[in-house]
Design a protein around this motif. Structure first.
Motif, PDB file in Angstrom:
ATOM      1  N   LEU A 481       0.811  -1.219   0.000  1.00 37.13           N
ATOM      2  CA  LEU A 481       0.000   0.000   0.000  1.00 37.13           C
ATOM      3  C   LEU A 481       0.841   1.265   0.000  1.00 37.13           C
ATOM      4  CD1 LEU A 481      -2.921  -0.718   2.458  1.00 37.13           C
ATOM      5  CD2 LEU A 481      -3.053  -0.252   0.017  1.00 37.13           C
ATOM      6  N   CYS A 482       1.953   1.267   0.734  1.00 35.55           N
ATOM      7  CA  CYS A 482       2.604   2.565   0.945  1.00 35.55           C
ATOM      8  C   CYS A 482       3.925   2.736   0.217  1.00 35.55           C
ATOM      9  CB  CYS A 482       2.766   2.826   2.435  1.00 35.55           C
ATOM     10  SG  CYS A 482       4.056   1.854   3.178  1.00 35.55           S
ATOM     11  N   ALA A 483       4.563   1.643  -0.237  1.00 36.31           N
ATOM     12  CA  ALA A 483       5.936   1.797  -0.721  1.00 36.31           C
ATOM     13  C   ALA A 483       6.018   2.350  -2.135  1.00 36.31           C
ATOM     14  CB  ALA A 483       6.644   0.456  -0.667  1.00 36.31           C
ATOM     15  N   ASP A 484       7.107   3.078  -2.418  1.00 34.92           N
ATOM     16  CA  ASP A 484       7.448   3.416  -3.795  1.00 34.92           C
ATOM     17  C   ASP A 484       8.318   2.322  -4.380  1.00 34.92           C
ATOM     18  OD1 ASP A 484       6.203   5.965  -3.953  1.00 34.92           O
ATOM     19  OD2 ASP A 484       7.757   6.667  -2.578  1.00 34.92           O
ATOM     20  N   ARG A 485       9.197   1.797  -3.507  1.00 34.89           N
ATOM     21  CA  ARG A 485       9.989   0.642  -3.925  1.00 34.89           C
ATOM     22  C   ARG A 485      10.064  -0.338  -2.776  1.00 34.89           C
ATOM     23  NH1 ARG A 485      15.625   1.403  -5.981  1.00 34.89           N
ATOM     24  NH2 ARG A 485      15.703   3.182  -4.568  1.00 34.89           N
ATOM     25  N   CYS A 486      10.098  -1.622  -3.108  1.00 40.39           N
ATOM     26  CA  CYS A 486      10.224  -2.660  -2.090  1.00 40.39           C
ATOM     27  C   CYS A 486      11.494  -3.446  -2.365  1.00 40.39           C
ATOM     28  CB  CYS A 486       9.067  -3.650  -2.169  1.00 40.39           C
ATOM     29  SG  CYS A 486       7.506  -2.916  -1.771  1.00 40.39           S
ATOM     30  N   GLY A 492      21.517 -11.413   4.695  1.00 41.46           N
ATOM     31  CA  GLY A 492      22.388 -10.281   4.958  1.00 41.46           C
ATOM     32  C   GLY A 492      22.513  -9.288   3.819  1.00 41.46           C
ATOM     33  N   ARG A 493      21.746  -9.460   2.767  1.00 36.55           N
ATOM     34  CA  ARG A 493      21.786  -8.468   1.689  1.00 36.55           C
ATOM     35  C   ARG A 493      20.453  -8.424   0.951  1.00 36.55           C
ATOM     36  NH1 ARG A 493      25.513 -12.399  -1.880  1.00 36.55           N
ATOM     37  NH2 ARG A 493      26.148 -13.057   0.156  1.00 36.55           N
ATOM     38  N   ILE A 494      20.351  -7.476   0.009  1.00 36.12           N
ATOM     39  CA  ILE A 494      19.130  -7.345  -0.774  1.00 36.12           C
ATOM     40  C   ILE A 494      19.201  -8.316  -1.954  1.00 36.12           C
ATOM     41  CG2 ILE A 494      17.783  -5.752  -2.206  1.00 36.12           C
ATOM     42  CD1 ILE A 494      17.770  -4.827   0.621  1.00 36.12           C
ATOM     43  N   VAL A 495      18.166  -9.146  -2.128  1.00 40.24           N
ATOM     44  CA  VAL A 495      18.211 -10.086  -3.250  1.00 40.24           C
ATOM     45  C   VAL A 495      17.316  -9.669  -4.413  1.00 40.24           C
ATOM     46  CG1 VAL A 495      18.951 -12.099  -1.951  1.00 40.24           C
ATOM     47  CG2 VAL A 495      16.538 -11.578  -2.098  1.00 40.24           C
ATOM     48  N   SER A 496      16.292  -8.865  -4.143  1.00 35.24           N
ATOM     49  CA  SER A 496      15.496  -8.368  -5.265  1.00 35.24           C
ATOM     50  C   SER A 496      14.904  -7.030  -4.873  1.00 35.24           C
ATOM     51  CB  SER A 496      14.391  -9.353  -5.637  1.00 35.24           C
ATOM     52  OG  SER A 496      13.471  -9.453  -4.575  1.00 35.24           O
ATOM     53  N   GLU A 497      14.527  -6.251  -5.858  1.00 40.57           N
ATOM     54  CA  GLU A 497      14.119  -4.888  -5.596  1.00 40.57           C
ATOM     55  C   GLU A 497      13.215  -4.431  -6.731  1.00 40.57           C
ATOM     56  OE1 GLU A 497      17.009  -1.418  -4.100  1.00 40.57           O
ATOM     57  OE2 GLU A 497      16.967  -1.670  -6.278  1.00 40.57           O
ATOM     58  N   GLY A 498      12.253  -3.572  -6.426  1.00 40.45           N
ATOM     59  CA  GLY A 498      11.435  -3.056  -7.511  1.00 40.45           C
ATOM     60  C   GLY A 498      10.249  -2.279  -6.991  1.00 40.45           C
ATOM     61  N   PHE A 503       7.377  -5.930  -8.173  1.00 39.03           N
ATOM     62  CA  PHE A 503       8.017  -6.710  -7.122  1.00 39.03           C
ATOM     63  C   PHE A 503       7.098  -7.831  -6.641  1.00 39.03           C
ATOM     64  CE2 PHE A 503       8.828  -7.433  -2.586  1.00 39.03           C
ATOM     65  CZ  PHE A 503      10.174  -7.725  -2.602  1.00 39.03           C
ATOM     66  N   PHE A 504       5.854  -7.482  -6.330  1.00 39.40           N
ATOM     67  CA  PHE A 504       4.951  -8.494  -5.777  1.00 39.40           C
ATOM     68  C   PHE A 504       4.409  -9.426  -6.848  1.00 39.40           C
ATOM     69  CE2 PHE A 504       4.646  -5.387  -2.247  1.00 39.40           C
ATOM     70  CZ  PHE A 504       5.166  -6.223  -1.277  1.00 39.40           C
ATOM     71  N   SER A 505       4.314  -8.955  -8.113  1.00 35.92           N
ATOM     72  CA  SER A 505       3.832  -9.892  -9.131  1.00 35.92           C
ATOM     73  C   SER A 505       4.892 -10.918  -9.456  1.00 35.92           C
ATOM     74  CB  SER A 505       3.435  -9.183 -10.427  1.00 35.92           C
ATOM     75  OG  SER A 505       3.011  -7.907 -10.178  1.00 35.92           O
TER      76      SER A 505
END
Lengths: 543, 292
Positions: A481-486, A492-498, A503-505
């Protein structure tokens, strides 16, 4: 058989004129699992506490409560203690002793049960709950979910007939919460223990419960099977906001037929009632690249010299003016990454830049002046004074500058406020330093549906004022609902972003209920609003 | 097949207090030597050659204690040399060494004792005396780490909000005192929840029982009897004055009687009991394993 019968119960607290609960009548049969919901302050806790003699608040009560055909006041102390179990909200403070096995034994020891029998009941209970592996541990080292499971087990070991739970999952992460609720369903099925629980996070519990009771302003306004109740109250936005996504979608579209509760039922509802000629919503164009507000590059951190890396080469960039959500499981190091940005812990390698300046170049705590502020997970830790007014005065917060109104709360003790109110006061304190970058750790923990919605609105307003917000959360629906990016945090690190939609699809398990419901039928629908809009565009099928 | 630390806590505690009791209330040099060497041996068997810092600290303390006495006390007949117009005597020097042996021996025993007696075993022992006392102890053991964690969390939260303007001492102390005062509130607030939870589970409705996590097995009874018997012989030898040694004015050892010799042998056996138990368990295990 009737376990609990409440007739015309009205209760008034000593200093209040208005009754806290009025004219409540309800009966519960053996083995029934009933869920009590309603907004904060609707009298749920008062009702539950009145049903447990030892915890009943002082005040005027009329009407009657019968337990197994006997008035509550006529039960012996032993019966009352062992036959009615009570589990409270806070997992930590209910635990009395320092060892898991001792906690399990505590209730039976109070009843004067012979030691040999205590050992036997504990062994049974530990095997039933799978506690065997951690029975010798200190209670302090358990996770929140384990603590709450222990609280449940140490009540069940006394073999109650009725189990009352007051928002038992409010302080748990979503996975621990749904495990806990599944356990409740299991004990109600296996042992035919009657369960009455108050809950505001209803996604998991509504599809499993037998009965749904709704309270509003101290009265019981609905009592029936979940789908009946939702069909009847579909227009009440304040009550619907905590319901499962499928039910909210059904209510939004004023659907007909039985109300869907689970993802599977929701999918059937969409596919049978709406077409999919239009498959996706028009995509918003991605925002232009702007200045970087927070940047991690190759950050590594561990708590022990010989431990494992909690942050393992973490790199990410947050642009100025966006809301960035970091999602991930328990113990994946999300909170640690925020603490590193707030300068509370020192990474052993890598760089963190805040507004283009290295963290260690912020000398003399200038980092916390007009620059960065962090709201911790446990908002109580923010409070040091005995009234809200003193709290705000301490950090020179201006009431008028706040995007919300705190004036009714000024004279209260911060610890007496509800979870949502505490959140707002804590946020006011944090905002008083005029931060440009706000770090939030699990801001939706313990909030009910309505408080969560207003918090989402608040974040959007803060963003419009130019604030950059980084949120660490378990709450997938909130992030959608609130994010511009997730971003997904793992190992210990970021594996995906969007952006939330893509991102959720692209995620198939770690995603919102609506995304799972519409997968393959619609594209890029992640919130109830998205799905409702798509359904309306396609129009209802003629049947 | 149990190692010594797995025996019933009461038996272990009785053994432990017998050994240290003799070491503390008697100053017979041979017993002190047995106590110290037994304590070091026991510690090494349990920990191997780790805990270097503990050893270093104990032996430095040993040196200080041994040297302090002859510098302070000038009793004794045999003057070794004169320092700053004060005589340093052989008797005082040996007395110092003897006390150091006693103190360091007891310290080693206590170090091993705290390793063996986990909170759980202490609770078992206190529970045998009074279930209520044991519950209070258990709750205290739980709240100490709880408090320290909460105050660390509050302090981190306050830092990250930048409430303390500068890194100066006054500000720091003021911050700490505010954290302390809110911790009191927090403790009271949480105390209410804990009290509710206790009452809801029937606390205070009658006499409490206590779960017994440790039973008395044959081995425990044997250990207990052996301990008391050996202690009895040693105590008889000390009590009747068969084991006495005087340092001042000149060293005088009483001739050893049969009782005195039995006292020394009993104490040595008492000190070596756990070593015997461990060795026996290991040998038996080896034998049993060869049959698998």
């Amino acid at each position: 058989m009737e376990i609990l019968a409440v007739r015309d119960m009205t209760f008034t607290y000593p200093t209040c004129k208005e009754p806290a609960i009025r004219d409540i009548s309800l009966t519960l049969g053996r083995g029934e699992m009933a869920v009590l919901c309603g907004a904060t302050g609707s009298g749920k806790s008062t009702l539950l506490r009145l049903l447990k003699r030892e915890l009943a608040p002082m005040g005027d009560m009329s009407g009657s409560v019968a337990f197994c055909g006997k008035a509550l006041g006529e039960l012996s102390d032993r019966e009352s203690a062992s036959d009615i179990g009570f589990v409270m909200q806070n997992p930590e403070q209910q635990i009395v002793t320092d060892k898991v096995w001792h906690e399990l034994a505590f209730g039976l020891e109070n009843l004067g049960t012979p030691p040999a029998q205590i050992s036997r009941r504990i062994a049974e209970m530990a095997s039933y709950f799978g506690i065997g592996d951690w029975i010798n541990r200190d209670t302090a080292v358990l996770s929140g979910g384990q603590k709450q499971l222990l609280n449940l087990a140490s009540v069940l070991v006394m073999q109650p007939k009725l189990l009352i739970l007051d928002e038992p999952t409010a302080q748990l992460d979503p996975i621990a919460a749904s495990d806990f609720i599944a356990t409740l369903r299991r004990i109600s099925n296996d042992l035919s223990i009657t369960i009455l629980m108050a809950e505001h996070r209803l996604e998991d519990v509504v599809p499993l419960c037998d009965r749904l009771l709704v309270m509003d302003g101290g009265s019981l306004i609905a009592d029936g099977s979940p789908s009946q109740v939702i069909a009847a109250l579909g227009k009440r936005g304040d009550i619907m906001c905590g319901m499962p996504a499928a039910s909210r979608l059904y209510a939004k579209l004023s659907g007909s037929g039985p109300c869907p509760l689970t993802v599977r039922e929701g999918r059937n509802f969409i596919e049978s009632s709406y077409g999919n000629t239009t498959r996706g919503l028009p995509q918003a164009s991605p925002a232009a690249e702007s200045e970087t507000a927070l940047e991690y590059s190759e950050v590594c951190f561990r708590y022990d010299r010989n431990g494992r890396d909690v942050l393992d080469g973490l790199s990410l960039k947050v642009s100025r003016g966006e809301i960035y959500c970091i999602l991930g499981g328990n113990g994946s190091g999300k909170t640690t990454s925020l603490s590193a940005a707030a300068g509370l812990i020192k990474p052993y390698s890598g760089k963190i830049k805040v507004f283009g300046k290295k963290l260690r170049d912020y000398k003399n705590r200038s980092l916390y002046r007009d620059c960065l502020a962090m709201l911790p997970q446990d908002v109580q830790t923010v409070f040091l004074r005995s009234t809200v007014r003193e709290e705000l005065a301490e950090c020179n917060a201006e009431l008028k500058e706040l995007p919300y109104d705190l004036s009714p709360l000024l004279e209260k003790h911060p610890y007496d406020l509800s979870g949502g109110q505490q959140q707002l006061v804590a946020l006011a304190k944090v905002l008083a330093a005029h931060p440009r970058l706000l770090l939030l750790d699990e801001p939706t923990k313990g909030l009910d549906g309505a408080a969560k919605e207003s918090f989402t609105e608040l974040l959007k307003r803060l963003k419009a004022d130019g604030l950059t917000v980084v949120i660490v959360t378990h709450d997938v629906e909130f992030a959608a609902l609130c994010a511009d990016r997730c971003a997904m945090f793992f190992g210990g690190r970021i594996v995906s972003e969007g952006a939330p939609r893509e991102f959720f699809s692209e995620n198939s398990f770690y995603t919102t209920a609506v995304s799972r419901m519409t997968r393959g039928y619609y594209e890029g629908a992640v919130t109830v609003e998205d799905a409702a809009a798509l359904c309306r565009m396609n129009g209802r099928k003629e049947s | 097949m149990r190692s010594f630390s797995e025996y019933n806590p009461i038996a272990v505690a009785v053994w432990f207090f017998s050994v240290t009791g003799v070491a503390m209330f008697c100053s017979y040099p041979i017993l002190m030597a047995i106590s110290l060497s037994g304590a070091v041996l026991f510690f090494l068997i349990r920990n191997g050659f780790t805990h270097g810092k503990t050893h270093l600290f104990f032996w430095l303390l040993f040196a200080v204690l041994a040297l302090a006495n002859p510098l302070v006390s000038h009793n004794g007949k045999t003057v070794l040399f004169v320092m700053n117009h004060n005589p340093v005597t052989l008797e005082a020097a040996l007395y110092g060494v003897n006390s150091a042996v006693m103190i360091i021996g007891v310290l080693y025993w206590f170090r091993s004792f705290t390793q063996i007696m986990t909170s759980e075993k202490l609770l078992y022992i206190t529970g045998a005396l009074s279930p209520k006392l044991s519950l209070v102890l258990s709750m205290a053991l739980r709240s100490v780490p709880l408090f320290s964690r909460q105050s660390a969390k509050i302090s981190a939260a306050q830092t990250a909000m930048g409430l303390y303007k500068d890194d100066n001492i006054v500000d720091d102390i003021r911050g700490k005192s505010r954290i302390f005062s809110i911790m009191v509130t927090w403790a009271l607030e949480n105390g209410i929840i804990t009290a509710d939870s206790m009452e809801a589970r029937g606390y205070g409705i009658g006499r409490r029982t206590q779960l017994r996590r440790f039973g008395f097995r044959t081995g425990d009874i044997l250990l207990l009897t052996a301990t008391l018997a050996l202690l009895g012989v040693t105590a008889a030898a000390i009590g009747t004055g068969a084991l006495s040694f005087e340092f001042y004015p000149s060293m005088k050892i009483k001739e050893l009687t049969f009782l005195g010799i039995s006292g020394i042998i009993s104490y040595a056996a008492l000190v070596l009991l756990p070593v015997i138990i461990e060795t026996e368990a290991e040998l038996r295990w080896k034998y049993l394993r060869s049959g698998i």
